[in-house]
Design a protein around this motif. Structure first.
Motif: not given
Length: 128
Positions: A36-59
Motif C-alpha cells: 500500500h506504500g504507506k509513509s513512515d509518518k502514517y505508519i508511526r502515527t496511525k498503525i504502529e500503536p496498534f501493532l504493539h498494543a494488540v500483542p501486549i494486551i493479548m499476551g
C-alpha cells in the motif's frame, strides 16, 4: 516450588502468545509498506500503536487469565506451562481436594480449560 512454576509458566505463556501476535503485526507492517506504500509518518502515527498494543494486551490478558484460573502447573517434563495438575497421588480424590502430605490441590487448573482451548484454537487456526 509452585510459585516458581507459576512465574515460569506465566512468562512462557505471555512470550508465546505475544510472539504470535507480533508476527502478525510484522506481516501487517510489511503489507502497509510494500503493497500500500504507506509513509513512515502514517505508519508511526496511525498503525504502529496498534501493532504493539494488540500483542501486549493479548499476551498479558491471557497470561493473567491463566494466573486467575491457576493454569500454570508442572508439565512433568521439567518445565511449567498449562497442564491440569493431576499426578498419580490424586487418583481417588475429587478436584480441589488435597491428599495428606501434599500442598497442591488435585485438579488444579482444570477450571477454564475448555474456554482456553476454544480461544487458543480460534487464535491459532481460524485466521486466514
Amino acid at each position: 516450588n509452585m510459585t516458581t512454576c507459576t512465574v515460569q509458566g506465566f512468562l512462557q505463556f505471555i512470550g508465546s502468545v505475544s510472539a504470535y501476535f507480533y508476527n502478525s503485526s510484522l506481516t501487517l507492517y510489511f503489507l502497509a509498506v510494500v503493497k500500500h506504500g504507506k509513509s513512515d509518518k502514517y505508519i508511526r502515527t496511525k498503525i504502529e500503536p496498534f501493532l504493539h498494543a494488540v500483542p501486549i494486551i493479548m499476551g498479558l490478558g491471557w497470561g493473567i487469565f491463566g494466573l486467575v484460573k491457576k493454569h500454570y502447573n508442572d508439565n512433568g517434563g521439567g518445565s511449567c506451562y498449562m497442564p491440569v495438575y493431576d499426578p498419580p497421588h490424586c487418583q481417588g480424590y475429587e478436584d480441589g481436594e488435597t491428599p495428606n502430605g501434599f500442598e497442591i490441590p488435585c485438579g488444579r487448573g482444570r477450571e477454564g480449560v475448555e474456554l482456553a482451548f476454544y480461544v487458543i484454537f480460534a487464535v491459532y487456526y481460524l485466521p486466514p
